[in-house]
Design an enzyme around this catalytic site. Structure first.
Site, PDB file in Angstrom:
ATOM      1  N   HIS A 139       7.763  57.635  92.469  1.00  0.00           N
ATOM      2  CA  HIS A 139       7.044  58.540  93.378  1.00  0.00           C
ATOM      3  C   HIS A 139       6.499  57.758  94.583  1.00  0.00           C
ATOM      4  O   HIS A 139       6.659  58.188  95.733  1.00  0.00           O
ATOM      5  CB  HIS A 139       5.913  59.215  92.592  1.00  0.00           C
ATOM      6  N   GLU A 140       5.880  56.596  94.322  1.00  0.00           N
ATOM      7  CA  GLU A 140       5.292  55.825  95.436  1.00  0.00           C
ATOM      8  C   GLU A 140       6.384  55.234  96.332  1.00  0.00           C
ATOM      9  O   GLU A 140       6.234  55.209  97.558  1.00  0.00           O
ATOM     10  CB  GLU A 140       4.365  54.730  94.909  1.00  0.00           C
ATOM     11  N   HIS A 143       7.449  57.623  98.933  1.00  0.00           N
ATOM     12  CA  HIS A 143       6.559  57.737 100.101  1.00  0.00           C
ATOM     13  C   HIS A 143       6.979  56.756 101.198  1.00  0.00           C
ATOM     14  O   HIS A 143       6.859  57.055 102.391  1.00  0.00           O
ATOM     15  CB  HIS A 143       5.106  57.424  99.716  1.00  0.00           C
TER      16      HIS A 143
HETATM   17 NI    NI Z   1       2.122  60.787  96.288  1.00  0.00          NI
END
Ligand code: NI
Length: 168
Positions: A139-140, A143
């Site tokens: 998830h990170e 980003h």
């Molecule tokens: Ni996030």
């Protein structure tokens, strides 16, 4: 130390590609402290990436030791220029994001990953992660490439949920 302002969806800046870090100096250490404080101040914050606070560099933090879920984890991981090199298995799980405060979503991720990243002093490490921690790392890393979990939903109608209360 300072709590930084979080950019929230649909802020276009969240789509920006982050640049690699080339200088490992005191300013970076200072930013990492602010980033960690910002992550800890957020409800359910197990991870944060620099673009979420408007700094478009390949920097993220993950700390799954704070979640109540019984998961293997490395504690606080400082991830600079992280690269995922191996993916194994697939699993669906619920994700939230400080930049999407009102929703959670079901997202398909690899179950186990191998990841290389530099620490705050420019030393490279390799991590093998699984389960919830592997999910948080993926998830990170998204980003840093300008992607949110919203971009990975198979169906907004079936996989997106309005949040009622925050949970760690
Ligand atoms: Ni996030």
């Amino acid at each position: 130390m300072a709590i930084l302002e979080i950019l929230t969806y649909p802020d276009e800046r969240l789509k920006q590609l982050a640049e690699p870090v080339t200088v490992f100096d005191q300013a970076l250490h200072s930013f990492l402290r602010d980033l960690e404080e910002t992550m800890r101040a957020g409800p359910g914050g197990v991870g944060i990436a620099a673009p979420q606070v408007g700094r478009f560099q390949r920097i993220a933090l993950v700390d799954c030791s704070v979640t109540r879920k019984p998961v293997p984890n490395h504690g606080l991981l400082v991830l600079i220029n992280p690269e995922i090199s191996e993916w194994e298995g697939m699993t669906v799980g619920r994700e939230g994001c400080m930049s999407v405060p009102d929703y959670t979503g079901n997202v398909i991720r690899a179950e186990r990953i191998r990841l290389q990243a530099f620490d705050a002093d420019g030393v490279q490490h390799e991590y093998q992660c699984e389960g919830f921690e592997a999910r948080a790392l993926q998830h990170e890393c998204d980003h840093l490439d300008g992607m949110l979990f919203l971009d990975r939903l198979v169906s907004r109608r079936n996989d997106l949920f309005r949040r009622k209360v925050y949970q760690k």
